[in-house]
Design a protein around this motif. Sequence first.
Motif, PDB file in Angstrom:
ATOM      1  N   VAL A 102      41.334  64.795  33.445  1.00  0.00           N
ATOM      2  CA  VAL A 102      42.331  63.936  32.813  1.00  0.00           C
ATOM      3  C   VAL A 102      41.609  62.789  32.118  1.00  0.00           C
ATOM      4  O   VAL A 102      40.878  62.025  32.755  1.00  0.00           O
ATOM      5  N   VAL A 103      41.812  62.668  30.809  1.00  0.00           N
ATOM      6  CA  VAL A 103      41.149  61.644  29.999  1.00  0.00           C
ATOM      7  C   VAL A 103      42.191  60.636  29.547  1.00  0.00           C
ATOM      8  O   VAL A 103      43.185  61.003  28.911  1.00  0.00           O
ATOM      9  N   THR A 104      41.988  59.363  29.883  1.00  0.00           N
ATOM     10  CA  THR A 104      43.010  58.342  29.675  1.00  0.00           C
ATOM     11  C   THR A 104      42.483  57.172  28.852  1.00  0.00           C
ATOM     12  O   THR A 104      41.280  56.904  28.830  1.00  0.00           O
ATOM     13  N   ALA A 105      43.394  56.468  28.210  1.00  0.00           N
ATOM     14  CA  ALA A 105      43.062  55.286  27.419  1.00  0.00           C
ATOM     15  C   ALA A 105      43.058  54.040  28.298  1.00  0.00           C
ATOM     16  O   ALA A 105      43.972  53.843  29.102  1.00  0.00           O
ATOM     17  N   MET A 106      42.043  53.185  28.143  1.00  0.00           N
ATOM     18  CA  MET A 106      41.941  51.954  28.917  1.00  0.00           C
ATOM     19  C   MET A 106      43.017  50.938  28.548  1.00  0.00           C
ATOM     20  O   MET A 106      43.393  50.098  29.361  1.00  0.00           O
TER      21      MET A 106
END
Length: 208
Positions: A102-106
Amino acid sequence: LRVEAEAAQVSLLVNGTTAGFYGWLPLYLPELFPTRVRATGAGLTYNAGRITMSSLAAAITYASRYADVINMSLGTSPGTPRQYVADLEAAVAAAGRSGVTVVTAMGNDGVDISTRPVWPASFASVYDHVIAVGASTNSDTRAYFSNTGSPLTIYAPGWAIMSSLPTTGWGFLYGTSMATPAVAGAAASVLASGTARTPTRCRADRRR
């Protein structure tokens, strides 16, 4: 319209990073600066709309059936209580157990989210399969708006990123939402190549 526009932008960016899709599926809400996505007791709100936490969790669960990498260019307001995102956390945790990265935005508030969490990015401090992405500039420095803190896994370009726009064709965009799909695409490439075979190894590779 804005949700659809974000889909086009994220798809364009991630597909530009890797030659093809490898188990990649975008989950998106407009977080284009200065749009805010906020968590309330009722769910995530964006502009005049709202998506419930249960709906977002269901989307993650659905994506986990088909994807090896999920891009989440969205986030809550800093300081959102963890109990507000219980459904979201359960879905993200389950995705990891299914072998999904899962790749998420800070997020784009310019704050330290170590003590003022932004979800789902702050899950990177809890789960090894979550990658939290900050935005860098064209001079390879942190973008002033990019959140910082212990959840941060990696920076990626999020400054003056050329992309499709809803009504004007092409333009430049800024934000961690623009940086995140570049990392999602790279993660998909790493998995496709066999360099990494698990989300934990994929995240470790991204740190190098």
